[in-house]
Each structure stands twice: as structure tokens, then as C-alpha cells.
Design a protein around this motif. Structure first.
Motif, PDB file in Angstrom:
ATOM      1  N   GLU A   1     -17.718  37.346  -0.996  1.00  0.00           N
ATOM      2  CA  GLU A   1     -16.335  37.345  -1.478  1.00  0.00           C
ATOM      3  C   GLU A   1     -16.273  37.651  -2.968  1.00  0.00           C
ATOM      4  O   GLU A   1     -15.365  38.327  -3.430  1.00  0.00           O
ATOM      5  CB  GLU A   1     -15.674  35.990  -1.201  1.00  0.00           C
ATOM      6  CG  GLU A   1     -15.480  35.698   0.269  1.00  0.00           C
ATOM      7  CD  GLU A   1     -14.561  36.691   0.956  1.00  0.00           C
ATOM      8  OE1 GLU A   1     -13.495  37.022   0.399  1.00  0.00           O
ATOM      9  OE2 GLU A   1     -14.911  37.159   2.049  1.00  0.00           O
ATOM     10  N   ALA A   2     -17.220  37.105  -3.735  1.00  0.00           N
ATOM     11  CA  ALA A   2     -17.252  37.316  -5.189  1.00  0.00           C
ATOM     12  C   ALA A   2     -18.701  37.404  -5.649  1.00  0.00           C
ATOM     13  O   ALA A   2     -19.567  36.677  -5.157  1.00  0.00           O
ATOM     14  CB  ALA A   2     -16.537  36.179  -5.902  1.00  0.00           C
ATOM     15  N   LEU A   3     -18.945  38.306  -6.598  1.00  0.00           N
ATOM     16  CA  LEU A   3     -20.279  38.475  -7.182  1.00  0.00           C
ATOM     17  C   LEU A   3     -20.163  38.304  -8.687  1.00  0.00           C
ATOM     18  O   LEU A   3     -19.314  38.937  -9.318  1.00  0.00           O
ATOM     19  CB  LEU A   3     -20.844  39.864  -6.865  1.00  0.00           C
ATOM     20  CG  LEU A   3     -22.153  40.243  -7.562  1.00  0.00           C
ATOM     21  CD1 LEU A   3     -23.318  39.412  -7.020  1.00  0.00           C
ATOM     22  CD2 LEU A   3     -22.438  41.725  -7.420  1.00  0.00           C
TER      23      LEU A   3
ATOM     24  N   LEU B   1     -13.791  39.977  -6.332  1.00  0.00           N
ATOM     25  CA  LEU B   1     -14.108  40.395  -7.696  1.00  0.00           C
ATOM     26  C   LEU B   1     -15.608  40.469  -7.954  1.00  0.00           C
ATOM     27  O   LEU B   1     -16.344  39.540  -7.621  1.00  0.00           O
ATOM     28  CB  LEU B   1     -13.466  39.396  -8.676  1.00  0.00           C
ATOM     29  CG  LEU B   1     -13.719  39.587 -10.157  1.00  0.00           C
ATOM     30  CD1 LEU B   1     -13.119  40.898 -10.662  1.00  0.00           C
ATOM     31  CD2 LEU B   1     -13.150  38.412 -10.937  1.00  0.00           C
ATOM     32  N   VAL B   2     -16.039  41.567  -8.597  1.00  0.00           N
ATOM     33  CA  VAL B   2     -17.389  41.685  -9.146  1.00  0.00           C
ATOM     34  C   VAL B   2     -17.252  41.496 -10.645  1.00  0.00           C
ATOM     35  O   VAL B   2     -16.476  42.199 -11.294  1.00  0.00           O
ATOM     36  CB  VAL B   2     -18.023  43.065  -8.847  1.00  0.00           C
ATOM     37  CG1 VAL B   2     -19.339  43.223  -9.580  1.00  0.00           C
ATOM     38  CG2 VAL B   2     -18.210  43.258  -7.358  1.00  0.00           C
TER      39      VAL B   2
ATOM     40  N   ALA C   1     -25.499  41.099 -19.246  1.00  0.00           N
ATOM     41  CA  ALA C   1     -25.965  41.330 -17.876  1.00  0.00           C
ATOM     42  C   ALA C   1     -25.972  42.826 -17.576  1.00  0.00           C
ATOM     43  O   ALA C   1     -25.358  43.614 -18.306  1.00  0.00           O
ATOM     44  CB  ALA C   1     -25.060  40.602 -16.886  1.00  0.00           C
ATOM     45  N   PHE C   2     -26.655  43.212 -16.490  1.00  0.00           N
ATOM     46  CA  PHE C   2     -26.720  44.626 -16.119  1.00  0.00           C
ATOM     47  C   PHE C   2     -26.678  44.744 -14.602  1.00  0.00           C
ATOM     48  O   PHE C   2     -27.416  44.051 -13.900  1.00  0.00           O
ATOM     49  CB  PHE C   2     -28.007  45.261 -16.669  1.00  0.00           C
ATOM     50  CG  PHE C   2     -28.053  46.745 -16.513  1.00  0.00           C
ATOM     51  CD1 PHE C   2     -27.278  47.576 -17.324  1.00  0.00           C
ATOM     52  CD2 PHE C   2     -28.849  47.329 -15.544  1.00  0.00           C
ATOM     53  CE1 PHE C   2     -27.318  48.953 -17.180  1.00  0.00           C
ATOM     54  CE2 PHE C   2     -28.897  48.702 -15.390  1.00  0.00           C
ATOM     55  CZ  PHE C   2     -28.124  49.519 -16.213  1.00  0.00           C
ATOM     56  N   LEU C   3     -25.823  45.616 -14.101  1.00  0.00           N
ATOM     57  CA  LEU C   3     -25.677  45.873 -12.667  1.00  0.00           C
ATOM     58  C   LEU C   3     -25.946  47.337 -12.409  1.00  0.00           C
ATOM     59  O   LEU C   3     -25.328  48.210 -13.023  1.00  0.00           O
ATOM     60  CB  LEU C   3     -24.267  45.499 -12.205  1.00  0.00           C
ATOM     61  CG  LEU C   3     -23.870  45.849 -10.763  1.00  0.00           C
ATOM     62  CD1 LEU C   3     -24.785  45.165  -9.757  1.00  0.00           C
ATOM     63  CD2 LEU C   3     -22.428  45.456 -10.509  1.00  0.00           C
TER      64      LEU C   3
ATOM     65  N   ALA D   1     -15.976  47.193  -3.964  1.00  0.00           N
ATOM     66  CA  ALA D   1     -15.304  45.932  -4.262  1.00  0.00           C
ATOM     67  C   ALA D   1     -13.803  46.143  -4.383  1.00  0.00           C
ATOM     68  O   ALA D   1     -13.334  47.268  -4.547  1.00  0.00           O
ATOM     69  CB  ALA D   1     -15.849  45.343  -5.562  1.00  0.00           C
ATOM     70  N   ALA D   2     -13.057  45.041  -4.296  1.00  0.00           N
ATOM     71  CA  ALA D   2     -11.613  45.092  -4.498  1.00  0.00           C
ATOM     72  C   ALA D   2     -11.298  45.204  -5.987  1.00  0.00           C
ATOM     73  O   ALA D   2     -10.358  45.883  -6.380  1.00  0.00           O
ATOM     74  CB  ALA D   2     -10.957  43.852  -3.906  1.00  0.00           C
TER      75      ALA D   2
END
Length: 184
Positions: free
Chosen positions: A133-135, A150-151, A157-159, A165-166
Motif C-alpha cells: 500500500e505504501a513504500l 504513496l512511494v 535515500a536512493f530508489l 504507484a498512485a
């Protein structure tokens, strides 16, 4: 004339019933309680696993699987799981949050969870698509995610990878190198 030195506000806990899924808050000391909706008695256990484990756990508390610890053929229903070890051939349902740390490995995509947190200072790489649901990314994460809500990528941080995602929130100082698809 008396003076008040300071006032202590009791801790507030979000509780998710592992029987019916009802969410409610509780103030004060977290202890054995009952669900406000279905009246099921909810057990609060905090456990730390530092070696191979294959039993059953049912708690609204937190279970930590530390580096060197592992779950194999385990059956767990927990409030939160902090995973820094290995998981395989296990059935895991997390009512609130899965926190992944650097040594997390194994069948992570098979874990049923509401939210996922990539812990601060962690380096997590995962090949399968993670769904939640959320990250929240506080460390470094490389992989694919499908998030209904939501992400959030925090400062520092790094993704990297693929994100469906919404919504996406990238804090100043956070890094993103991903194919992003915002769903409605």
C-alpha cells in the motif's frame, strides 16, 4: 503553590487486528488487549530471531529476524516484521509494516504486508516485484515495486528500478533513477 515540571503523554500505538483487519489506536503501555470490533484477544509478543526458526507466531507486536537468523517453513501473523535475515518456504502475514534491511533475502515478494520500509543505511536489492500500500525508502533500494498508495523517497535515500504507484514523493536530497508510472 505547586509547579508542573513536565507532562508525559502516553505512547500511542496503531493496532491492526490480525483476525478481522480492524485498525484502532491504543494509548499507554502496549500489552495484551482485545479488538474493539471483533472482541478477539490480541497477543503482544516482541521476538528476536537470531538463528533458524520454523515455528508459528501470532502477535500484534514486532518480530525481528536479524542477520544470521532465518525463517523456513514458518507461519507468522505479526504486527511488524524487521527482516535482516533469510526467508524461504514460509507463510507470513504482516498487518502493518515490513522493514527490509541490508541482509534481507529469500521469498520477500511472497510476504503479505500493508507497508514496506527500506531502513535507513540499508542497501536492498530485490529481483521480484514487491507489492504494498505504501513504500518508504530511507536507505538504498534497487528493484521493482507496485504501490497502491504513496512511494516516499527520503533525503539521502536512493530508489532505482521500476515504480508503479498512485503517488510519488521525492524529498529534496533523495535520489531516483527509475521508470515511473503513476496509476489512477
Amino acid at each position: 503553590r505547586g509547579k508542573i515540571g513536565h507532562t508525559v503523554i502516553p505512547d500511542q500505538f496503531e493496532i491492526v487486528c490480525y483476525e478481522c483487519g480492524y485498525t484502532f489506536t491504543m494509548r499507554g503501555q502496549l500489552r495484551k488487549t482485545y479488538c474493539a470490533k471483533c472482541r478477539e484477544t490480541l497477543v503482544v509478543d516482541e521476538q528476536i530471531i537470531e538463528q533458524p526458526f520454523s515455528g508459528r507466531v501470532k502477535t500484534i507486536g514486532t518480530v525481528q529476524v536479524r542477520d544470521g537468523g532465518s525463517l523456513s517453513k514458518a507461519h507468522m501473523v505479526v504486527g511488524d516484521l524487521i527482516l535482516d535475515g533469510h526467508i524461504e518456504d514460509s507463510t507470513i502475514k504482516i498487518c502493518r509494516r515490513l522493514e527490509l534491511r541490508s541482509h534481507a533475502s529469500g521469498d520477500i515478494a511472497e510476504i503479505e504486508t500493508r507497508d514496506i520500509l527500506i531502513g535507513a543505511g540499508s542497501e536492498v536489492t530485490h529481483r521480484s516485484t514487491l507489492r504494498c500500500e505504501a513504500l518508504i525508502v530511507e536507505g538504498n533500494f534497487r528493484g521493482n515495486v507496485e504501490v497502491n498508495g504513496l512511494v516516499t523517497v527520503m533525503a539521502g535515500a536512493f530508489l532505482q528500478g521500476t515504480v508503479k504507484a498512485a503517488r510519488l514523493l521525492l524529498h529534496e536530497g533523495g535520489g531516483l533513477k527509475a521508470t515511473v508510472r503513476i496509476m489512477r
